[in-house]
Design a protein around this motif. Structure first.
Motif, short mmCIF file in Angstrom:
data_model
loop_
_atom_site.label_atom_id
_atom_site.label_comp_id
_atom_site.label_asym_id
_atom_site.label_seq_id
_atom_site.Cartn_x
_atom_site.Cartn_y
_atom_site.Cartn_z
N THR A 2 0.84 -1.21 0.00
CA THR A 2 0.00 0.00 0.00
C THR A 2 0.87 1.25 0.00
OG1 THR A 2 -1.73 -1.16 1.25
CG2 THR A 2 -1.79 1.24 1.27
N ASP A 3 0.53 2.21 -0.86
CA ASP A 3 1.21 3.50 -0.88
C ASP A 3 0.69 4.29 0.32
OD1 ASP A 3 2.10 6.09 -1.30
OD2 ASP A 3 1.87 5.98 -3.47
N MET A 4 1.54 4.45 1.34
CA MET A 4 1.10 5.07 2.57
C MET A 4 0.83 6.57 2.40
SD MET A 4 0.80 2.54 4.48
CE MET A 4 0.37 3.38 6.00
N ALA A 5 1.51 7.22 1.48
CA ALA A 5 1.24 8.64 1.23
C ALA A 5 -0.16 8.81 0.63
CB ALA A 5 2.30 9.22 0.29
N GLU A 6 -0.50 7.96 -0.32
CA GLU A 6 -1.83 8.02 -0.92
C GLU A 6 -2.89 7.67 0.11
OE1 GLU A 6 -4.53 8.87 -3.80
OE2 GLU A 6 -2.35 9.12 -3.91
N PHE A 7 -2.58 6.67 0.95
CA PHE A 7 -3.52 6.30 2.01
C PHE A 7 -3.76 7.47 2.96
CE2 PHE A 7 -3.28 5.27 6.55
CZ PHE A 7 -4.58 4.81 6.76
N ALA A 8 -2.69 8.15 3.35
CA ALA A 8 -2.82 9.27 4.30
C ALA A 8 -3.72 10.36 3.73
CB ALA A 8 -1.45 9.83 4.64
N ARG A 9 -3.53 10.71 2.47
CA ARG A 9 -4.35 11.77 1.87
C ARG A 9 -5.81 11.33 1.75
NH1 ARG A 9 0.20 11.64 -1.58
NH2 ARG A 9 1.70 13.33 -1.11
N SER A 10 -6.02 10.06 1.35
CA SER A 10 -7.38 9.56 1.19
C SER A 10 -8.10 9.51 2.54
CB SER A 10 -7.35 8.16 0.58
OG SER A 10 -8.63 7.59 0.53
N ALA A 11 -7.41 9.01 3.57
CA ALA A 11 -8.02 8.94 4.90
C ALA A 11 -8.30 10.34 5.45
CB ALA A 11 -7.12 8.15 5.85
N GLN B 296 2.12 14.79 8.96
CA GLN B 296 3.22 14.02 8.38
C GLN B 296 2.66 12.97 7.43
OE1 GLN B 296 5.44 12.37 11.60
NE2 GLN B 296 6.08 14.36 12.42
N VAL B 297 3.36 12.83 6.32
CA VAL B 297 3.00 11.82 5.33
C VAL B 297 4.27 11.07 4.93
CG1 VAL B 297 2.03 11.35 3.07
CG2 VAL B 297 1.06 13.17 4.48
N ALA B 298 4.35 9.80 5.25
CA ALA B 298 5.52 8.99 4.90
C ALA B 298 5.35 8.48 3.47
CB ALA B 298 5.66 7.82 5.86
N ASP B 299 6.26 8.88 2.61
CA ASP B 299 6.19 8.50 1.19
C ASP B 299 6.86 7.13 1.03
OD1 ASP B 299 5.73 8.49 -1.46
OD2 ASP B 299 7.22 10.02 -1.98
N VAL B 300 6.22 6.10 1.54
CA VAL B 300 6.76 4.74 1.49
C VAL B 300 5.64 3.77 1.14
CG1 VAL B 300 8.59 5.19 3.18
CG2 VAL B 300 6.36 4.34 3.95
N VAL B 301 6.05 2.55 0.84
CA VAL B 301 5.10 1.46 0.60
C VAL B 301 5.18 0.51 1.79
CG1 VAL B 301 4.52 -0.50 -0.86
CG2 VAL B 301 5.25 1.65 -1.90
N ALA B 302 4.03 0.09 2.29
CA ALA B 302 3.98 -0.84 3.42
C ALA B 302 2.91 -1.89 3.16
CB ALA B 302 3.67 -0.10 4.73
N GLU B 303 3.03 -3.02 3.87
CA GLU B 303 2.01 -4.06 3.76
C GLU B 303 0.88 -3.73 4.73
OE1 GLU B 303 3.55 -7.94 4.31
OE2 GLU B 303 4.78 -7.90 2.49
#
Length: 569
Positions: free
Chosen positions: A337-346, A362-369
């Motif tokens: 999951t693209d955590m930056a995209e997730f943060a903006r969507s949430a 804060q938005v971490a521009d990383v990919v996580a499971e």
């Protein structure tokens, strides 16, 4: 204190069945009997064969001695014995037969010579003499089996001829094989008797030893019979030692403790559910009973109250269904999951919940499971919780950061508010089902935070809480960036260290790019529990930390005061 009741009897099965002791003992005795039988059979078959070979060898030896006598010569090279009579007389009269042997010399079919002393006589049996005459073959030897007075006899019939003498001699040497076989059979009988005695002794000793070894299993069986839903106090006595039986008894007692705890929690949970559902029903019933059907205003008010209470019941039932679903192994389905995209969507979802000063810090521009859908559900719940316990216009900060933890990179999804905060003694129970702190502000089901905890644990993580009354609270969902301990590099090859800071409208509120979340990752207590505790709402911490929650002295700053450790589950 769990009770320990005396064991009684031996390990039994149902009527007509074999006990474990009987089955084990029977198997051991069957192997033992089979081993003794096979050993005895092979041994005595070999001994009977050796007996036959020894008898044959002894009879042939007598024939060879006769041949040596027949070939004796004088000094001038002439044969010593010129007649059959002289040869057989010398060979027979000088012979000393072995035990169970008999020798007889016949000339022209008539018995004539025999040793002075021998165990039995061939010439006493006319039937034997007739069989010897019939078996004689001039110029050769033959084997003959005789029955003399009920005794089996093995005989070698040798034809004897001397050049120049027309007489036909017969040299017979016989061995009483029946006597020797009977002695061997007596040995077989003795072996069978001793083997039977050995099996009986071993069976009795094995019965006692196996019974002693199986006593703990008997206690386990009795415990399973005595344990009921009404009585879960029974425990199995643990035998001394560190063998498998002791380990089994110990593990069985631990299982009983877990079952007892689960039943107790289930009773408490059902009581809480009944209370939560009974209250709105009581309110609706009371409202309807007190409503004046002729007063339109009173009817409208009663209608609104009934709808509100039914809505609350619906939320409780929905949240209970959600918690029940969280017990399934596929409740959380992590994927890259693209955590930056997730943060903006949430953030786009939560900033419309209520009038607050929403900040995406804060938005971490990383990919996580992660399971984006479940994680968003948890964030919305934390945001609704922050709104419920804060005033209109106060700041609520949302952040997603990657932090280097003890086991590798971790994702910290945090929600910080400026609300009323949570007292240390309440921080230990807010993750329990239906737990409430400030009833004056309650309009939820009391199941939101247990759902958040279930989602965090489904990601292999936990929930951390930093809070102080009057300064607000910070809830952080902490889980490993990658379940397999990956390096956490972004899709673009970057290491993802940069952290973006944005305001509600995209304005910069602190773009210095710090690593991690200062509030949620320092001094925050872990909300830890086992999978079973999280699903059943036991509220116990997995680590069972003995220290009570403590808070840092008030500095007047909202950002810094937080508990050094506040652990609930």
């Amino acid at each position: 204190m769990p009770s320990t009741r005396p064991r009684r009897g031996l390990l039994r099965t149902g009527a007509g069945g074999w006990t474990v002791r009987t089955r084990v003992l029977s198997a051991l005795l069957a192997f033992m009997v089979g081993g003794l039988a096979i050993t005895g059979l092979l041994t005595y078959v070999a001994q009977f064969r050796v007996l036959e070979e020894r008898i044959t060898s002894e009879l042939l030896q007598e024939k060879r001695e006769l041949e040596v006598i027949a070939q004796s010569e004088d000094e001038d090279g002439t044969l010593v014995y010129e007649t059959v009579d002289d040869l057989l007389a010398t060979a027979t009269l000088s012979l000393v037969p072995s035990d169970n042997e008999s020798v007889l010399a016949l000339i022209d079919g008539a018995p004539k010579y025999k040793p002075n002393v021998q165990d039995f006589e061939l010439m006493d049996s006319p039937e034997a003499l007739d069989q010897i005459r019939a078996a004689h073959r001039p110029g050769s030897s033959s084997w003959l089996d005789l029955d003399i007075n009920g005794t089996e006899v093995r005989a070698l019939v040798v034809s004897v001829q001397v050049p120049g003498d027309p007489s036909e001699g017969i040299f017979v040497v016989a061995s009483d094989t029946g006597v020797q076989k009977r002695a061997l059979w007596r040995s077989v009988t003795t072996y069978i008797a001793l083997a039977t005695l050995t099996v009986i002794t071993a069976g009795w000793a094995g019965y006692l030893v196996i019974g002693k070894l199986l006593k703990p299993l008997e206690a386990l069986r009795e415990a399973t019979e005595e344990i009921t839903v009404e009585d879960l106090e029974h425990r199995v006595p643990v035998p001394e030692g560190r063998d498998d039986i002791a380990a089994l008894a110990t593990n069985f007692n631990r299982m009983l403790e877990r079952i007892q705890s689960g039943f107790a929690e289930q009773r408490r949970f059902m009581s809480d559910v009944g209370h939560e559902l009974r209250t709105p029903l009581t309110i609706v019933r009371g409202t309807l009973e007190m409503t004046d059907p002729d007063d339109a205003a009173d009817v409208r008010e009663s209608h609104e109250i009934a709808l509100d209470e039914l809505d609350r019941m619906g939320r409780v039932v929905g949240d209970l269904s959600e918690l029940a679903a969280s017990a399934r192994p596929d409740y959380v389905k992590p994927r890259p999951t693209d955590m930056a995209e997730f943060a903006r969507s949430a953030f786009a979802r939560i900033e419309r919940i209520a009038e607050r000063d929403w900040v995406l810090e804060q938005v971490a521009d990383v990919v996580a499971e992660a399971d984006e859908q479940r994680l968003t559900q948890a964030v919305v719940q934390l945001a609704a919780n922050a709104v419920r316990y804060s005033e209109e216009g106060t700041r609520v900060v949302f952040s997603v950061a990657r932090v280097l933890g003890a086991q590798g990179n971790e994702m910290h999804v945090s929600m910080r508010d400026q609300g009323v905060g949570i007292a240390p003694e309440d921080q230990l129970r807010i993750f329990e089902r239906f737990a409430r702190v400030d009833h004056s502000r309650e309009n939820g089901s009391g199941l939101g935070l247990p759902i958040v905890l279930a989602i965090a644990e489904g990601h292999g993580g936990t929930v951390r809480l930093a809070s102080k009354p009057g300064y607000g609270s910070t809830f952080s969902i902490v889980f490993p960036q990658f379940a397999d301990g990956g390096d956490g590099f972004g899709d673009d090859g970057s290491d993802g260290e940069g952290v973006r800071s944005e305001g509600a409208g995209g304005e910069d509120v602190g773009g210095d790019g710090v690593r991690g979340d200062g509030d949620a990752s320092h001094g925050a207590g872990d909300v830890r529990s086992g999978a079973d505790d999280a699903r059943s709402g036991t509220g116990r911490r997995q680590d069972e930390a003995p220290d009570s929650p403590r808070t840092i002295p008030d500095t007047g700053d909202h950002e810094s005061p937080r508990p050094e450790r506040s652990s609930t589950a």
